[in-house]
Design a protein around this motif. Structure first.
Motif, PDB file in Angstrom:
ATOM      1  N   THR A  42       0.847  -1.200   0.000  1.00 37.97           N
ATOM      2  CA  THR A  42       0.000   0.000   0.000  1.00 37.97           C
ATOM      3  C   THR A  42       0.879   1.246   0.000  1.00 37.97           C
ATOM      4  OG1 THR A  42      -0.037   0.057   2.410  1.00 37.97           O
ATOM      5  CG2 THR A  42      -1.800  -1.178   1.340  1.00 37.97           C
ATOM      6  N   ARG A  43       0.236   2.357  -0.237  1.00 38.13           N
ATOM      7  CA  ARG A  43       1.044   3.582  -0.284  1.00 38.13           C
ATOM      8  C   ARG A  43       0.234   4.792   0.100  1.00 38.13           C
ATOM      9  NH1 ARG A  43      -2.382   5.765  -3.114  1.00 38.13           N
ATOM     10  NH2 ARG A  43      -2.659   5.483  -5.346  1.00 38.13           N
ATOM     11  N   LEU A  44       0.949   5.826   0.474  1.00 36.90           N
ATOM     12  CA  LEU A  44       0.334   7.124   0.670  1.00 36.90           C
ATOM     13  C   LEU A  44       0.886   7.973  -0.463  1.00 36.90           C
ATOM     14  CD1 LEU A  44      -1.528   8.332   2.828  1.00 36.90           C
ATOM     15  CD2 LEU A  44       0.463   9.439   3.810  1.00 36.90           C
ATOM     16  N   GLY A  45       0.021   8.696  -1.151  1.00 35.75           N
ATOM     17  CA  GLY A  45       0.469   9.485  -2.305  1.00 35.75           C
ATOM     18  C   GLY A  45       0.188  10.959  -2.125  1.00 35.75           C
ATOM     19  N   PRO A  46       0.783  11.567  -1.123  1.00 34.13           N
ATOM     20  CA  PRO A  46       0.444  12.967  -0.857  1.00 34.13           C
ATOM     21  C   PRO A  46       0.962  13.931  -1.920  1.00 34.13           C
ATOM     22  CG  PRO A  46       2.310  12.312   0.481  1.00 34.13           C
ATOM     23  CD  PRO A  46       1.835  11.069  -0.229  1.00 34.13           C
ATOM     24  N   SER A  47       0.204  14.954  -2.149  1.00 32.89           N
ATOM     25  CA  SER A  47       0.684  16.061  -2.970  1.00 32.89           C
ATOM     26  C   SER A  47       1.232  17.081  -1.977  1.00 32.89           C
ATOM     27  CB  SER A  47      -0.482  16.658  -3.759  1.00 32.89           C
ATOM     28  OG  SER A  47      -1.028  15.655  -4.579  1.00 32.89           O
ATOM     29  N   PRO A  48       2.368  17.676  -2.268  1.00 32.29           N
ATOM     30  CA  PRO A  48       3.005  18.568  -1.276  1.00 32.29           C
ATOM     31  C   PRO A  48       2.331  19.926  -1.182  1.00 32.29           C
ATOM     32  CG  PRO A  48       4.403  18.318  -3.210  1.00 32.29           C
ATOM     33  CD  PRO A  48       3.173  17.516  -3.485  1.00 32.29           C
TER      34      PRO A  48
ATOM     35  N   VAL B 215       5.657  10.748  -3.404  1.00 32.66           N
ATOM     36  CA  VAL B 215       5.283  12.160  -3.468  1.00 32.66           C
ATOM     37  C   VAL B 215       4.659  12.456  -4.831  1.00 32.66           C
ATOM     38  CG1 VAL B 215       6.145  14.522  -3.375  1.00 32.66           C
ATOM     39  CG2 VAL B 215       7.082  12.793  -1.825  1.00 32.66           C
ATOM     40  N   GLU B 216       3.434  12.918  -4.807  1.00 34.81           N
ATOM     41  CA  GLU B 216       2.720  13.192  -6.063  1.00 34.81           C
ATOM     42  C   GLU B 216       2.811  14.682  -6.372  1.00 34.81           C
ATOM     43  OE1 GLU B 216      -0.986  10.904  -6.157  1.00 34.81           O
ATOM     44  OE2 GLU B 216       0.355   9.170  -6.310  1.00 34.81           O
ATOM     45  N   ASP B 217       3.935  15.040  -6.959  1.00 30.14           N
ATOM     46  CA  ASP B 217       4.250  16.461  -7.139  1.00 30.14           C
ATOM     47  C   ASP B 217       4.245  16.876  -8.601  1.00 30.14           C
ATOM     48  OD1 ASP B 217       6.402  14.921  -7.774  1.00 30.14           O
ATOM     49  OD2 ASP B 217       7.895  16.122  -6.738  1.00 30.14           O
TER      50      ASP B 217
ATOM     51  N   THR C 270      -0.694  13.635 -15.841  1.00 29.78           N
ATOM     52  CA  THR C 270      -1.786  13.942 -14.913  1.00 29.78           C
ATOM     53  C   THR C 270      -1.754  12.903 -13.796  1.00 29.78           C
ATOM     54  OG1 THR C 270      -3.207  12.555 -16.254  1.00 29.78           O
ATOM     55  CG2 THR C 270      -3.312  14.939 -16.645  1.00 29.78           C
ATOM     56  N   TYR C 271      -2.501  13.184 -12.731  1.00 30.45           N
ATOM     57  CA  TYR C 271      -2.624  12.203 -11.638  1.00 30.45           C
ATOM     58  C   TYR C 271      -3.064  10.855 -12.194  1.00 30.45           C
ATOM     59  CZ  TYR C 271      -4.904   9.480  -8.007  1.00 30.45           C
ATOM     60  OH  TYR C 271      -5.290   8.449  -7.201  1.00 30.45           O
ATOM     61  N   HIS C 272      -4.093  10.905 -13.068  1.00 33.03           N
ATOM     62  CA  HIS C 272      -4.645   9.659 -13.615  1.00 33.03           C
ATOM     63  C   HIS C 272      -3.543   8.755 -14.154  1.00 33.03           C
ATOM     64  CE1 HIS C 272      -8.448  11.632 -13.315  1.00 33.03           C
ATOM     65  NE2 HIS C 272      -8.278  12.417 -14.357  1.00 33.03           N
TER      66      HIS C 272
ATOM     67  N   VAL D 126      -4.871   0.060  -3.832  1.00 31.98           N
ATOM     68  CA  VAL D 126      -4.890   1.520  -3.867  1.00 31.98           C
ATOM     69  C   VAL D 126      -6.029   1.959  -2.957  1.00 31.98           C
ATOM     70  CG1 VAL D 126      -5.380   3.556  -5.282  1.00 31.98           C
ATOM     71  CG2 VAL D 126      -3.883   1.747  -6.154  1.00 31.98           C
ATOM     72  N   ILE D 127      -5.649   2.451  -1.790  1.00 25.75           N
ATOM     73  CA  ILE D 127      -6.666   2.851  -0.818  1.00 25.75           C
ATOM     74  C   ILE D 127      -6.681   4.365  -0.809  1.00 25.75           C
ATOM     75  CG2 ILE D 127      -7.359   2.711   1.604  1.00 25.75           C
ATOM     76  CD1 ILE D 127      -5.413   0.107   1.550  1.00 25.75           C
ATOM     77  N   ARG D 128      -7.767   4.936  -1.215  1.00 28.31           N
ATOM     78  CA  ARG D 128      -7.803   6.394  -1.357  1.00 28.31           C
ATOM     79  C   ARG D 128      -9.215   6.894  -1.087  1.00 28.31           C
ATOM     80  NH1 ARG D 128      -7.377   6.604  -8.033  1.00 28.31           N
ATOM     81  NH2 ARG D 128      -9.373   5.547  -8.371  1.00 28.31           N
ATOM     82  N   GLY D 129      -9.357   8.211  -1.061  1.00 24.36           N
ATOM     83  CA  GLY D 129     -10.632   8.824  -0.687  1.00 24.36           C
ATOM     84  C   GLY D 129     -11.727   8.637  -1.724  1.00 24.36           C
TER      85      GLY D 129
ATOM     86  N   GLU E 198     -13.513  10.684  -3.061  1.00 22.65           N
ATOM     87  CA  GLU E 198     -13.551  11.678  -4.137  1.00 22.65           C
ATOM     88  C   GLU E 198     -12.949  11.155  -5.444  1.00 22.65           C
ATOM     89  OE1 GLU E 198     -11.836  11.846  -1.354  1.00 22.65           O
ATOM     90  OE2 GLU E 198      -9.834  12.680  -1.635  1.00 22.65           O
ATOM     91  N   TRP E 199     -12.197  10.052  -5.365  1.00 24.22           N
ATOM     92  CA  TRP E 199     -11.593   9.476  -6.571  1.00 24.22           C
ATOM     93  C   TRP E 199     -12.473   8.422  -7.230  1.00 24.22           C
ATOM     94  CZ3 TRP E 199      -8.026  12.287  -8.502  1.00 24.22           C
ATOM     95  CH2 TRP E 199      -7.186  13.018  -7.664  1.00 24.22           C
ATOM     96  N   LEU E 200     -13.559   8.063  -6.567  1.00 26.55           N
ATOM     97  CA  LEU E 200     -14.387   6.965  -7.081  1.00 26.55           C
ATOM     98  C   LEU E 200     -14.899   7.259  -8.485  1.00 26.55           C
ATOM     99  CD1 LEU E 200     -15.617   4.225  -6.373  1.00 26.55           C
ATOM    100  CD2 LEU E 200     -17.532   5.417  -5.306  1.00 26.55           C
TER     101      LEU E 200
HETATM  102  N1  GLU Z   1      -2.187  12.680  -4.732  1.00 32.78           N
HETATM  103  C1  GLU Z   1      -3.502  12.204  -4.479  1.00 32.78           C
HETATM  104  C2  GLU Z   1      -4.140  13.099  -3.426  1.00 32.78           C
HETATM  105  O1  GLU Z   1      -3.532  14.006  -2.992  1.00 32.78           O
HETATM  106  C3  GLU Z   1      -3.422  10.787  -3.975  1.00 32.78           C
HETATM  107  C4  GLU Z   1      -4.629   9.952  -4.248  1.00 32.78           C
HETATM  108  C5  GLU Z   1      -4.232   8.473  -4.183  1.00 32.78           C
HETATM  109  O2  GLU Z   1      -3.957   8.002  -3.099  1.00 32.78           O
HETATM  110  O3  GLU Z   1      -4.201   7.841  -5.231  1.00 32.78           O
HETATM  111  O4  GLU Z   1      -5.262  12.934  -3.058  1.00 32.78           O
END
Ligand code: GLU
Length: 536
Positions: A20-26, A56-58, A221-223, A238-241, A243-245
Motif C-alpha cells: 500500500t502507499r500514501l500518495g500525498p501532494s506537497p 510524493v505526487e508532485d 496527470t494524476y490519472h 490503492v486505498i484512497r478517498g 472523491e476518486w471513485l
Molecule cells: N495525490 C492524491 C491526493 O492528494 C493521492 C490519491 C491516491 O492516493 O491515489 O489525493
C-alpha cells in the motif's frame, strides 16, 4: 515486455501481503484525513507482512509548498505512522529515498511516463491534442447549451485522427499540446464491473472521455502517473478517498490500455461531522479546527488514543473486539476492508474523548507524565519547566484514584489533564470558586483556623476525617449530611460544607478528587501555606 517490467520486478512477499502507499501532494495542510488514510494503509500492510511506502505526487508544480512533505512525515510520525519504503525522513528531518521501486517522487519519473506515453501514441491508444484554451471553452459552452456531457470525446475529439505529419509540423511550429487517451480504442464497452475492496462489486459506466494523460508542461496527470506508478511499484491495494471513485473508470481504462493488471481499489468514506444545526457535512478546513492534525497535537491527544479512535471509526467491528479484549494491543486486531463504512464517517470529539479516557486508564502514570512533559515541550513550553521541577507531583497527581476496580476515567487529553491538575503547581494555583452557601462569611476563617490547629499530616484518613467532623459539630454544622437534611433548622450546614471550605483553600475549586490524597501529594508545607493564605 518493457525493461521496466524486469527493473521493477514483482515483489517477493508472503501470499496475501498488501503493498500500500500514501500518495500525498506537497500542498501544506496536514489534516485528520491524511492520518486516517495513512493509518489504514499502514495497518493493512503491517498486518499482512506487506510494504507501506510513501510516494510524493508532485506533478502540480503550481500548488507545491516548500517543506510540505517534511511536515507531513513528522506530523504523521507523531501518531505512530512510519513508512517501510519511499520518501522517508532521516533522523535530522531531511528527506531521503529508500527502496528499489523508485524514484518515489513523480517529478523525477518523467522518463518512465514518457516511455509509456510514446507507447500508447504508437499503438494509437493516445494522441496529441492541440485544442487551445479558447477552443476548449467554446466546446464546453456548446455542450452545455445542448445539455450534453462536457469533455473531449467522440465527435469533439477533433485531433484523434490527424496525420503524423501534421502533428510533427504543429509541434515544430511550437504549438502547445497535451496527450490524450483515445477512449474509443476500447469501443463497445459501455459498462464497467469492478470490485472495490470496501464497496464490493460496482457497476459503473465505462470511460468515454479522452482524458489528458500528459499535460502541456510535459508532466503526467494524476490519472496517468498513479497508474504507471502503482503498477511498477507493485501496489496491491490503492486505498484512497471517495472523491476518486468517479474517476475509477478512467483509471481502469488506462490500466487496460497499458495492458497492466489493476490493483484492488478501495475507496474510503469521507470524514464528516454533525454541525450546530444538526446537519451532516464534510469537515471543512475553514470552519472546523478539528480537521487539522495540529489540533490533536496541541490539545495533547495521546497517539494511542487517536489510534484507538481511528479504529473505532474505520472498522465497524472494532468496538466489539475491544470490549472482548480490553487489554490487547491494537496489533492484535485485524483490520478488514469489508468492515469499513461506505458513506460519511462521523468525527465526533465527544466520542474521541470517551475513547481516550478508556485508553489512558491503561497507560501508567509514569508514561503519562512523560507524555505530558513531551506535550508541554512542544505545545506549552512555559509548562515544561514546571512539570520537570515537580515531576513526582505530576506523576502522583495523574495517578489519583486510578487504582482499584473502579479507576477514575476522566483524563482525556493533555490540555484537559493539565487544567484538571494545575492547582498542584503554585504557579497555576488560584481560587476560582466561592465557599458553599451554607457557610457564613465569618465562618470561613473560623473553620480554617480550627483545621490548621488540628492538622497533623501523619493522620490516617479516618482520623483526619473525624477531626473535620469534630470541627463541624463544634461550629454548628451537622456531622452527617443526612442529619442536616432531616432537621435543617438545627444546623448552619453539614460536614460536607466544612470540607468544601478546606477543599477550596487547597484546590481553589469546590469540586476535585479526594482531598486526603491531594494533601498527601501536596505535602504538609504546602497544605499549611494554602490554608494560611486563604486565612489572609
Ligand atoms: N495525490 C492524491 C491526493 O492528494 C493521492 C490519491 C491516491 O492516493 O491515489 O489525493
Amino acid at each position: 515486455m518493457s525493461d521496466f517490467e524486469s527493473k521493477y520486478a514483482a515483489r517477493e512477499l508472503p501470499v496475501g501481503a498488501f503493498v500500500t502507499r500514501l500518495g500525498p501532494s506537497p500542498t501544506g495542510f496536514v489534516h485528520l484525513g491524511n492520518l486516517y488514510m495513512a493509518y489504514i494503509n499502514m495497518k493493512l500492510a503491517r498486518q499482512t507482512d506487506g510494504v507501506f511506502f510513501l510516494r510524493v505526487e508532485d506533478t502540480d508544480k503550481k500548488r507545491e509548498v516548500a517543506g510540505a512533505i517534511e511536515t507531513l512525515i513528522s506530523s504523521l510520525s507523531h501518531f505512530g505512522i512510519s513508512f517501510d519504503e519511499g520518501v522517508i525522513a532521516l533522523p535530522d528531518g531531511t528527506l531521503n529515498e529508500e527502496g528499489s521501486y523508485g524514484p518515489y517522487r513523480q517529478s523525477e519519473r518523467k522518463e518512465i511516463y514518457d516511455y509509456f506515453t510514446e507507447k500508447l501514441l504508437t499503438e494509437g491508444k493516445a494522441y496529441h491534442c492541440f485544442l487551445t484554451e479558447d477552443e476548449l471553452a467554446e466546446i464546453r459552452e456548446k455542450q452545455e447549451a445542448a445539455k450534453l456531457v462536457t469533455g473531449i470525446y467522440g465527435e469533439w475529439a477533433r485531433y484523434r485522427d490527424i496525420s503524423t505529419e501534421e502533428v510533427r509540423e504543429r509541434i515544430s511550429n511550437g504549438e502547445s499540446y497535451v496527450v490524450r487517451l483515445n477512449a474509443d480504442y476500447a469501443e463497445g464497452q459501455s459498462e464497467l464491473k469492478v470490485f472495490d475492496g470496501i464497496r464490493g462489486e460496482l457497476t459503473m459506466p465505462a470511460n468515454v472521455m479522452d482524458v489528458v494523460i500528459k499535460k502541456a508542461d510535459g508532466l503526467p496527470t494524476y490519472h496517468f502517473a498513479h497508474v504507471i506508478d502503482d503498477h511498477f511499484m507493485r501496489t496491491t491495494h490503492v486505498i484512497r478517498g471517495e472523491e476518486w471513485l468517479s474517476s475509477l473508470p478512467i483509471h481502469i481504462a488506462l490500466f487496460e490500455a497499458l495492458g497492466f493488471e489493476p490493483p484492488t481499489y478501495c475507496h474510503t468514506a469521507v470524514l464528516m461531522k454533525i454541525d450546530e444545526n444538526g446537519t451532516k457535512r464534510k469537515l471543512s478546513k475553514r470552519k472546523d479546527p478539528e480537521l487539522s492534525l495540529s489540533y490533536y497535537t496541541s490539545e495533547g491527544y495521546h497517539p494511542l488514543a487517536i489510534e484507538e479512535y481511528l479504529l473505532t471509526i474505520i472498522n465497524s467491528d472494532f468496538e466489539e473486539w475491544r470490549a472482548a479484549n480490553p487489554k490487547s494491543p491494537t496489533e492484535d486486531f485485524e483490520m478488514k476492508t469489508d468492515k469499513m463504512g461506505v458513506s460519511g464517517i462521523l468525527v465526533d470529539i465527544e466520542k474521541l474523548n470517551d475513547v481516550s479516557k478508556n485508553t489512558l486508564v491503561n497507560i501508567s502514570a509514569e508514561e503519562l507524565a512523560d507524555f505530558m512533559e513531551e506535550w508541554a515541550m512542544a505545545a506549552r513550553p512555559e509548562l515544561a519547566a514546571v512539570f520537570k521541577q515537580n515531576r513526582i507531583t505530576l506523576e502522583r497527581a495523574i495517578d489519583i484514584g486510578r487504582s482499584g476496580d473502579k479507576p477514575r476515567k476522566d483524563l482525556a487529553y493533555a490540555a484537559q489533564i493539565f487544567d484538571f491538575l494545575s492547582f498542584f503547581f503554585d504557579e497555576y494555583f488560584e481560587i476560582t470558586d466561592e465557599p458553599p452557601e451554607n457557610v457564613l462569611a465569618g465562618d470561613v476563617n473560623v473553620l480554617l483556623l480550627a483545621y490548621l490547629d488540628s492538622y497533623d499530616h501523619n493522620d490516617d484518613r479516618d482520623i483526619w476525617f473525624d477531626k473535620i467532623r469534630a470541627i463541624a459539630v463544634a461550629n454548628g454544622y451537622a456531622a452527617k449530611p443526612k442529619d442536616f437534611k432531616k432537621n435543617p433548622d438545627d444546623y448552619k450546614g453539614h460536614v460536607g460544607d466544612v470540607s468544601t471550605v478546606i477543599r477550596l483553600a487547597l484546590v481553589g475549586r469546590t469540586s476535585s478528587p479526594d482531598v486526603y490524597e491531594i494533601q498527601q501529594i501536596l505535602g504538609e508545607q504546602k497544605v499549611r501555606a494554602r490554608i494560611q493564605a486563604m486565612l489572609g
